[in-house]
Design an enzyme around this catalytic site. Structure first.
Site, PDB file in Angstrom:
ATOM      1  N   LYS A 177       5.811  -0.447   9.570  1.00  0.00           N
ATOM      2  CA  LYS A 177       5.225  -1.792   9.615  1.00  0.00           C
ATOM      3  C   LYS A 177       5.488  -2.534   8.313  1.00  0.00           C
ATOM      4  CE  LYS A 177       1.587  -3.958   8.595  1.00  0.00           C
ATOM      5  NZ  LYS A 177       2.139  -5.274   8.205  1.00  0.00           N
ATOM      6  N   GLY A 230       0.885  -0.362  -1.279  1.00  0.00           N
ATOM      7  CA  GLY A 230       0.176  -1.638  -1.251  1.00  0.00           C
ATOM      8  C   GLY A 230      -1.025  -1.599  -2.172  1.00  0.00           C
ATOM      9  N   SER A 231      -2.045  -2.370  -1.812  1.00  0.00           N
ATOM     10  CA  SER A 231      -3.193  -2.512  -2.709  1.00  0.00           C
ATOM     11  C   SER A 231      -4.090  -1.275  -2.674  1.00  0.00           C
ATOM     12  CB  SER A 231      -4.008  -3.747  -2.309  1.00  0.00           C
ATOM     13  OG  SER A 231      -4.548  -3.574  -1.020  1.00  0.00           O
ATOM     14  N   THR A 232      -4.792  -1.061  -3.750  1.00  0.00           N
ATOM     15  CA  THR A 232      -5.692   0.086  -3.867  1.00  0.00           C
ATOM     16  C   THR A 232      -6.807   0.000  -2.821  1.00  0.00           C
ATOM     17  OG1 THR A 232      -5.141   0.352  -6.181  1.00  0.00           O
ATOM     18  CG2 THR A 232      -7.233   1.298  -5.478  1.00  0.00           C
ATOM     19  N   VAL A 234      -6.831  -1.430   0.218  1.00  0.00           N
ATOM     20  CA  VAL A 234      -6.343  -1.068   1.555  1.00  0.00           C
ATOM     21  C   VAL A 234      -6.012   0.429   1.590  1.00  0.00           C
ATOM     22  CG1 VAL A 234      -4.485  -1.428   3.236  1.00  0.00           C
ATOM     23  CG2 VAL A 234      -5.589  -3.392   2.162  1.00  0.00           C
ATOM     24  N   GLY A 235      -5.457   0.946   0.498  1.00  0.00           N
ATOM     25  CA  GLY A 235      -5.138   2.378   0.432  1.00  0.00           C
ATOM     26  C   GLY A 235      -6.371   3.251   0.638  1.00  0.00           C
ATOM     27  N   GLU A 252       0.912   4.921  -2.524  1.00  0.00           N
ATOM     28  CA  GLU A 252       1.490   4.309  -3.723  1.00  0.00           C
ATOM     29  C   GLU A 252       0.762   2.991  -3.923  1.00  0.00           C
ATOM     30  OE1 GLU A 252       3.533   5.721  -5.598  1.00  0.00           O
ATOM     31  OE2 GLU A 252       4.592   7.185  -4.365  1.00  0.00           O
ATOM     32  N   CYS A 286       4.425  -3.213  -8.927  1.00  0.00           N
ATOM     33  CA  CYS A 286       3.290  -2.320  -9.192  1.00  0.00           C
ATOM     34  C   CYS A 286       3.423  -1.692 -10.580  1.00  0.00           C
ATOM     35  CB  CYS A 286       3.165  -1.267  -8.109  1.00  0.00           C
ATOM     36  SG  CYS A 286       4.694  -0.433  -7.744  1.00  0.00           S
TER      37      CYS A 286
HETATM   38  P1  NAI Z   1      -2.136  -5.285   1.047  1.00  0.00           P
HETATM   39  O1  NAI Z   1      -2.436  -3.920   0.560  1.00  0.00           O
HETATM   40  O2  NAI Z   1      -3.123  -5.949   1.937  1.00  0.00           O
HETATM   41  O3  NAI Z   1      -0.734  -5.255   1.869  1.00  0.00           O
HETATM   42  C1  NAI Z   1       0.217  -4.221   1.839  1.00  0.00           C
HETATM   43  C2  NAI Z   1       0.554  -3.773   3.258  1.00  0.00           C
HETATM   44  O4  NAI Z   1      -0.611  -3.224   3.871  1.00  0.00           O
HETATM   45  C3  NAI Z   1       0.999  -4.894   4.200  1.00  0.00           C
HETATM   46  O5  NAI Z   1       2.002  -4.406   5.074  1.00  0.00           O
HETATM   47  C4  NAI Z   1      -0.254  -5.195   4.982  1.00  0.00           C
HETATM   48  O6  NAI Z   1       0.002  -5.763   6.250  1.00  0.00           O
HETATM   49  C5  NAI Z   1      -0.850  -3.822   5.129  1.00  0.00           C
HETATM   50  N1  NAI Z   1      -2.287  -3.795   5.403  1.00  0.00           N
HETATM   51  C6  NAI Z   1      -3.234  -4.682   4.998  1.00  0.00           C
HETATM   52  N2  NAI Z   1      -4.432  -4.322   5.457  1.00  0.00           N
HETATM   53  C7  NAI Z   1      -4.262  -3.185   6.169  1.00  0.00           C
HETATM   54  C8  NAI Z   1      -5.134  -2.328   6.902  1.00  0.00           C
HETATM   55  N3  NAI Z   1      -6.432  -2.579   6.977  1.00  0.00           N
HETATM   56  N4  NAI Z   1      -4.621  -1.236   7.496  1.00  0.00           N
HETATM   57  C9  NAI Z   1      -3.315  -0.960   7.409  1.00  0.00           C
HETATM   58  N5  NAI Z   1      -2.430  -1.740   6.746  1.00  0.00           N
HETATM   59  C10 NAI Z   1      -2.896  -2.835   6.133  1.00  0.00           C
HETATM   60  O7  NAI Z   1      -1.814  -6.184  -0.182  1.00  0.00           O
HETATM   61  P2  NAI Z   1      -1.986  -7.796  -0.263  1.00  0.00           P
HETATM   62  O8  NAI Z   1      -3.316  -8.187   0.256  1.00  0.00           O
HETATM   63  O9  NAI Z   1      -0.829  -8.420   0.377  1.00  0.00           O
HETATM   64  O10 NAI Z   1      -1.911  -8.049  -1.841  1.00  0.00           O
HETATM   65  C11 NAI Z   1      -3.113  -8.027  -2.607  1.00  0.00           C
HETATM   66  C12 NAI Z   1      -2.911  -7.333  -3.907  1.00  0.00           C
HETATM   67  O11 NAI Z   1      -2.549  -5.974  -3.672  1.00  0.00           O
HETATM   68  C13 NAI Z   1      -1.781  -7.861  -4.776  1.00  0.00           C
HETATM   69  O12 NAI Z   1      -2.156  -8.973  -5.518  1.00  0.00           O
HETATM   70  C14 NAI Z   1      -1.491  -6.663  -5.635  1.00  0.00           C
HETATM   71  O13 NAI Z   1      -2.417  -6.591  -6.677  1.00  0.00           O
HETATM   72  C15 NAI Z   1      -1.710  -5.509  -4.705  1.00  0.00           C
HETATM   73  N6  NAI Z   1      -0.440  -5.034  -4.137  1.00  0.00           N
HETATM   74  C16 NAI Z   1       0.163  -3.950  -4.710  1.00  0.00           C
HETATM   75  C17 NAI Z   1       1.392  -3.534  -4.257  1.00  0.00           C
HETATM   76  C18 NAI Z   1       2.088  -2.364  -4.848  1.00  0.00           C
HETATM   77  O14 NAI Z   1       3.303  -2.284  -4.790  1.00  0.00           O
HETATM   78  N7  NAI Z   1       1.382  -1.400  -5.390  1.00  0.00           N
HETATM   79  C19 NAI Z   1       2.115  -4.239  -3.200  1.00  0.00           C
HETATM   80  C20 NAI Z   1       1.363  -5.332  -2.625  1.00  0.00           C
HETATM   81  C21 NAI Z   1       0.144  -5.706  -3.106  1.00  0.00           C
HETATM   82 MG    MG Z   2      -3.916  -8.046   2.367  1.00  0.00          MG
END
Ligand code: NAI
Ligand code: MG
Length: 483
Positions: A177, A230-232, A234-235, A252, A286
């Site tokens: 996804k 992704g974000s901590t 959501v992780g 990650e 990140c």
């Molecule tokens: P996010 O964690 O929401 O999005 C990353 C992925 O997770 C996307 O594919 C999203 O559709 C998916 N996702 C979101 N909610 C989910 C859920 N409940 N269950 C399963 N998958 C889900 O990150 P977001 O909101 O786009 O960005 C917010 C902050 O997160 C950023 O400002 C940054 O600080 C951090 N972030 C860190 C990343 C990294 O590489 N470590 C990458 C993206 C965001």
């Molecule tokens: Mg999000």
């Protein structure tokens, strides 16, 4: 620029609309124009994708000898390189990253990951373990089965490659996804996966939103292994959900990486490293070196050097090969960055540079000036929380012990930089830092062969390297009585 995207999901080798018929728009963050219509997958689509991944796993894919898997992965790497310009154009238009980074770094590194893991497909042999006479024990490494992978929007193609390549090399099938902000390169990758001849259902791509498509994939009872970047926040939620089915996860997550400059460093190289450390991919990384620790005795001189370089890093048209800084990925991300810069000033930091939207071209796009906050203390929220934008917080220090302590006083532990010409100090500091990666006299290097991942709130598990592919296998030990 208008890119072709047909608003479809890639499931079981077919390109299908979402079962709800819903689509959403993908926006070019430099122009705010719609560049694609994307299928919004939900529970029914995820279920179909998992079922097709399951039947591919039990059918054709398990009958594929490892050498044939390797050949397919190499073919895909070649196809990615052949489509370098097309992928780079998509990444620039969908993500806002600059052309130089997309075409010279993201696309070749994505191909590297497939080439590297092609090599591992034939090298995942197990062992025999000496035991009692008359007993044979052998341990073999098996794929998990169906892997669910969720990726973010900062390196869309590269993250897809880092996730898919090791999982496929190890013999798993995948439901991927992509992030809703940047789904187009994954769709293009799906087309190449089909073209080079992966059997239907080995890779399925379900575009859609996190709380729907993403959450359904995590909760699906027939997924055997999960990997998320992704974000901590959501992780953590993913781990909670996965606990119910005891599905193993790799996480990650974010970072707030310290980049430490000692007085005895090559200051010219260190100032360059400080700039690329934070402004690479507009800070949407990140591993961004977002906390710059500078030894007090050289701080005035060094901060002036950093500001000088930062002033020259002007945001501009990301399609231009010479541009170093593109727009932030979305209006929401720009709002978040603006909020943090305001907060930093309220906390008492000094805004030394930037701190406002950048005007590029006709004034559209989510551009933001490279921003430097000085007089930051490590306890401020701008030094503790991930901003994920072009905002550098500079903190002064006097002693090695002090800087190591402060560098580690943070929830995250993804990466760190150390700049010094004292060999002993460099290695002692690297040893004392709580981080998954430490760069000495450089910053931001990656290789498909080198494990990558974090500690603490940056998550756990490693991608890339041998550990990255072992993570997609589990061992089975077989006991044989020789009678
Ligand atoms: P996010 O964690 O929401 O999005 C990353 C992925 O997770 C996307 O594919 C999203 O559709 C998916 N996702 C979101 N909610 C989910 C859920 N409940 N269950 C399963 N998958 C889900 O990150 P977001 O909101 O786009 O960005 C917010 C902050 O997160 C950023 O400002 C940054 O600080 C951090 N972030 C860190 C990343 C990294 O590489 N470590 C990458 C993206 C965001
Ligand atoms: Mg999000």
């Amino acid at each position: 620029m208008k890119l072709e995207s047909d608003g479809r999901l890639f499931i079981g080798g077919e390109w299908e609309a979402a079962s709800s018929g819903e689509t959403f728009e993908s926006i070019n963050p430099a122009t705010e124009e719609v560049i694609g219509s994307v299928a919004s997958g939900d529970e029914a689509d995820v279920d179909r994708a998992v079922k097709s991944a399951r039947s591919a796993f039990e059918g054709k894919w398990s009958a594929f000898p490892p050498a044939k898997r390797a050949a397919l992965l190499q073919k895909l790497a070649g196809a990615i390189l052949k489509n370098r310009d097309a992928f780079a154009a998509i990444e620039v238009a969908d993500q806002g990253k600059v052309m130089f980074e997309a075409s010279k770094i993201d696309v070749p590194m994505a191909a590297d990951a497939f080439n590297y893991y092609a090599g591992w497909a034939t090298k995942l042999g197990g062992s025999t373990i000496p035991n009692a006479p008359g007993m044979l024990n052998y341990v073999q490494n098996e794929p998990f089965g169906v892997v669910g992978q969720i990726i973010p929007w900062n390196f869309p193609l590269l993250m897809a490659a880092w996730k898919l390549a090791p999982a496929l090399a190890a013999g798993n099938t995948v439901v991927l996804k992509p992030a809703e902000q940047t789904p187009l390169s994954a769709i293009k990758l799906g087309q190449l996966i089909e073209e080079v001849g992966f059997p239907p259902g080995v890779v399925n791509i379900v575009t859609g939103f996190g709380p729907t498509a993403g959450a359904e994939l995590v909760a699906h009872p027939d997924v055997d292994r999960l990997s998320f970047t992704g974000s901590t926040e959501v992780g953590k939620g993913i781990m909670r959900t996965a606990a119910d089915s005891l599905t193993p996860v790799t996480l990650e997550l974010g970072g707030k990486s310290p980049n430490i400059v000692f007085a005895d460093a090559n200051l010219d190289a260190a100032s360059r490293g400080a700039i690329t450390g934070i402004f690479y991919n507009k800070g949407e990384a990140c591993t961004a070196g977002s906390r710059l620790f500078v030894e007090d005795s050289i701080a005035d001189e060094f901060i002036a050097m950093v500001l000088d370089r930062a002033r020259k890093s002007k945001p501009g048209d990301p399609t231009d090969m010479g541009t170093k800084i593109g727009p932030l990925v979305s209006a929401a991300q720009r709002d978040r960055v603006e909020g943090y810069v305001k907060l930093g000033q309220e906390e008492g930091a000094n805004l030394a540079l930037g701190g406002k939207r950048a005007e590029v071209g006709d004034g559209r796009g989510y551009f933001y000036e490279p921003t430097v906050l000085t007089v930051v203390s490590n306890t401020m929220r701008v030094a503790q929380e991930e901003i994920f934008g072009p905002v550098l917080s500079i903190i002064r220090f006097k002693e090695v012990e002090e800087v190591v302590l402060e560098a580690n006083q943070n929830p995250y532990g993804l990466a760190a930089g150390v700049w010094t010409n004292d060999l002993g100090k460099a290695h002692r500091t690297a040893a004392a830092l709580n981080a998954g990666t430490v760069w000495i006299n450089t910053y931001g290097l990656y290789s498909a062969a080198v494990p990558f991942g974090g500690t603490k709130a940056s998550g756990f598990g490693r991608e890339l390297g041998e550990q990255g592919v072992r993570a997609y296998t589990r061992s089975k030990s077989v006991w044989v009585s020789l009678g």
